[in-house]
Design a protein around this motif. Structure first.
Motif, mmCIF file in Angstrom:
data_model
loop_
_atom_site.group_PDB
_atom_site.id
_atom_site.type_symbol
_atom_site.label_atom_id
_atom_site.label_comp_id
_atom_site.label_asym_id
_atom_site.label_seq_id
_atom_site.Cartn_x
_atom_site.Cartn_y
_atom_site.Cartn_z
ATOM 1 N N ILE A 174 -4.097 8.352 6.328
ATOM 2 C CA ILE A 174 -5.185 8.709 6.598
ATOM 3 C C ILE A 174 -5.823 9.411 7.573
ATOM 4 O O ILE A 174 -6.025 10.262 8.155
ATOM 5 C CB ILE A 174 -5.711 7.516 7.143
ATOM 6 N N SER A 175 -4.055 9.371 9.141
ATOM 7 C CA SER A 175 -4.878 9.770 10.391
ATOM 8 C C SER A 175 -4.308 11.286 10.101
ATOM 9 O O SER A 175 -5.287 11.921 10.466
ATOM 10 C CB SER A 175 -3.614 8.974 11.056
ATOM 11 N N ALA A 177 0.629 -6.999 -0.473
ATOM 12 C CA ALA A 177 0.662 -7.667 0.664
ATOM 13 C C ALA A 177 -0.214 -6.543 1.733
ATOM 14 O O ALA A 177 -0.250 -6.743 2.467
ATOM 15 C CB ALA A 177 1.657 -8.793 1.711
ATOM 16 N N GLN A 178 -0.641 -5.812 0.835
ATOM 17 C CA GLN A 178 -1.636 -4.605 1.729
ATOM 18 C C GLN A 178 -3.224 -5.088 1.483
ATOM 19 O O GLN A 178 -3.946 -5.410 0.393
ATOM 20 C CB GLN A 178 -1.455 -3.522 0.854
ATOM 21 N N LYS A 179 -4.351 -4.666 2.183
ATOM 22 C CA LYS A 179 -5.393 -5.505 2.586
ATOM 23 C C LYS A 179 -5.983 -4.335 2.053
ATOM 24 O O LYS A 179 -6.050 -3.296 2.727
ATOM 25 C CB LYS A 179 -5.500 -5.639 4.031
ATOM 26 N N LYS A 180 -6.863 -4.828 0.614
ATOM 27 C CA LYS A 180 -7.895 -3.744 0.185
ATOM 28 C C LYS A 180 -8.841 -3.685 0.318
ATOM 29 O O LYS A 180 -9.549 -4.517 -0.010
ATOM 30 C CB LYS A 180 -7.341 -3.477 -0.899
ATOM 31 N N VAL A 181 -10.119 -3.293 1.431
ATOM 32 C CA VAL A 181 -10.991 -3.478 1.797
ATOM 33 C C VAL A 181 -12.086 -3.540 0.388
ATOM 34 O O VAL A 181 -12.202 -2.206 0.117
ATOM 35 C CB VAL A 181 -11.875 -2.858 2.962
ATOM 36 N N THR A 188 -6.364 1.933 11.113
ATOM 37 C CA THR A 188 -5.988 1.168 10.183
ATOM 38 C C THR A 188 -6.962 0.734 9.245
ATOM 39 O O THR A 188 -6.636 0.114 8.158
ATOM 40 C CB THR A 188 -5.740 0.371 11.035
ATOM 41 N N TYR A 189 -8.432 0.122 9.710
ATOM 42 C CA TYR A 189 -9.006 0.303 9.111
ATOM 43 C C TYR A 189 -9.654 0.614 8.093
ATOM 44 O O TYR A 189 -9.941 0.385 6.470
ATOM 45 C CB TYR A 189 -10.319 -1.098 9.917
ATOM 46 N N LEU A 190 -9.813 1.776 8.089
ATOM 47 C CA LEU A 190 -10.236 2.739 6.684
ATOM 48 C C LEU A 190 -9.105 3.086 6.060
ATOM 49 O O LEU A 190 -8.957 2.858 4.706
ATOM 50 C CB LEU A 190 -10.107 4.769 8.046
ATOM 51 N N LEU A 212 -9.229 2.136 2.160
ATOM 52 C CA LEU A 212 -7.978 2.923 1.001
ATOM 53 C C LEU A 212 -7.574 3.173 0.164
ATOM 54 O O LEU A 212 -6.789 3.801 -0.260
ATOM 55 C CB LEU A 212 -8.800 4.339 1.522
ATOM 56 N N GLY A 213 -6.735 1.884 0.655
ATOM 57 C CA GLY A 213 -5.504 1.342 0.021
ATOM 58 C C GLY A 213 -4.278 2.949 -0.136
ATOM 59 O O GLY A 213 -3.647 2.487 -0.502
ATOM 60 N N SER A 214 -4.308 2.942 1.436
ATOM 61 C CA SER A 214 -3.427 3.920 1.823
ATOM 62 C C SER A 214 -3.502 3.393 3.527
ATOM 63 O O SER A 214 -2.792 2.115 3.478
ATOM 64 C CB SER A 214 -3.638 5.400 1.948
ATOM 65 N N THR A 215 -1.794 3.714 3.866
ATOM 66 C CA THR A 215 -0.877 3.720 5.259
ATOM 67 C C THR A 215 -2.217 4.326 6.312
ATOM 68 O O THR A 215 -2.002 5.527 6.248
ATOM 69 C CB THR A 215 -0.168 4.756 5.225
#
Length: 234
Positions: free
Chosen positions: A201-202, A62-66, A188-190, A194-197
């Motif tokens: 990413i921060s 259920a993780q969003k992947k843009v 969050t959108y980045l 990238l399929g990460s948390t």
């Protein structure tokens, strides 16, 4: 609006433009609304006039992947000509105006105007190339380089030079200018892209900021494109 001002329709013969103007429906969407969802049966073709649309899927966890962010002049879902359910979600990224056509109507005029059909094929080809690049970025490289690569691509597609005054940059050398994304994008959108948390990413963004490759101004990211390119290619 005149639809022949959009790149996808510019220069087409007058008969085609007349047909397209008669058959079009113009719709406006707010940020966060959905045009369609994955597995929906869609019989309309959507083309962006202004604004941006996020195309994404959800993983088994259920993780969003843009997958894409699409902008003005781009077709959202030309793949529906295969008569299969939608394979992605189409979510409004920012306030957007969209042209809506019946797939049957558009197929009819495409059969009569090869140039229009060719442009739809080109649109599909562009998306395929972008997917190839994404597959390349799934190779085992460090996450900071993946972040750098993604920011480089976003700045290539949606970048504007900072503080332009009289044709030159007001704050840095013309050949080494900061390039800002034309829209605000959250960490969050980045992470979704990238399929990460968000936390991971921060940390990577702070690392790139420490190297002097990126900076934040009013929640917008500015990048040094050449430095990013060299960094992720090392």
């Amino acid at each position: 609006m005149k639809i022949d001002e959009l790149s996808i329709f510019k220069g087409l013969n007058p008969e085609t433009i007349d047909f397209l103007e008669k058959k079009v429906k113009i719709k406006k969407y707010k940020k966060g609304e959905f045009i369609f969802f994955e597995k929906d049966r869609v019989d309309k073709i959507y083309i962006i006039v202004s604004g941006k649309v996020s195309m994404h899927r959800y993983t088994q966890k259920a993780q969003k992947k843009v997958i894409y962010i699409l902008g003005s002049g781009e077709i959202i879902n030309e793949v529906i000509f295969d008569n299969l359910p939608a394979s992605v979600n189409a979510e409004i990224f920012e306030a957007t105006t969209i042209l809506e056509y019946s797939a049957i109507d558009l197929k009819e005029i495409m059969s009569q105007d090869f140039e229009l059909a060719y442009r739809v094929i080109q649109s599909t080809g562009k998306k395929v190339r972008r997917l190839y690049r994404q597959l390349k970025n799934t190779a085992p490289i460090s996450l900071d380089k993946k972040v750098a690569s993604k920011l480089w691509k976003l700045s290539k597609d949606y970048g504007i030079m900072c503080e332009i005054k009289d044709g030159s940059c007001g704050s840095c050398d013309k050949k080494d200018c900061w390039i800002g994304l034309e829209f605000k994008i959250s960490i969050t959108y980045l992470a979704d892209m990238l399929g990460s948390t968000r936390e991971t990413i921060s940390r990577e963004l702070k690392k790139l900021e420490g190297y002097g490759y990126i900076k934040w101004i009013d929640k917008r990211i500015f990048v040094k494109r050449e430095e990013l390119r060299q960094f992720y290619r090392i």
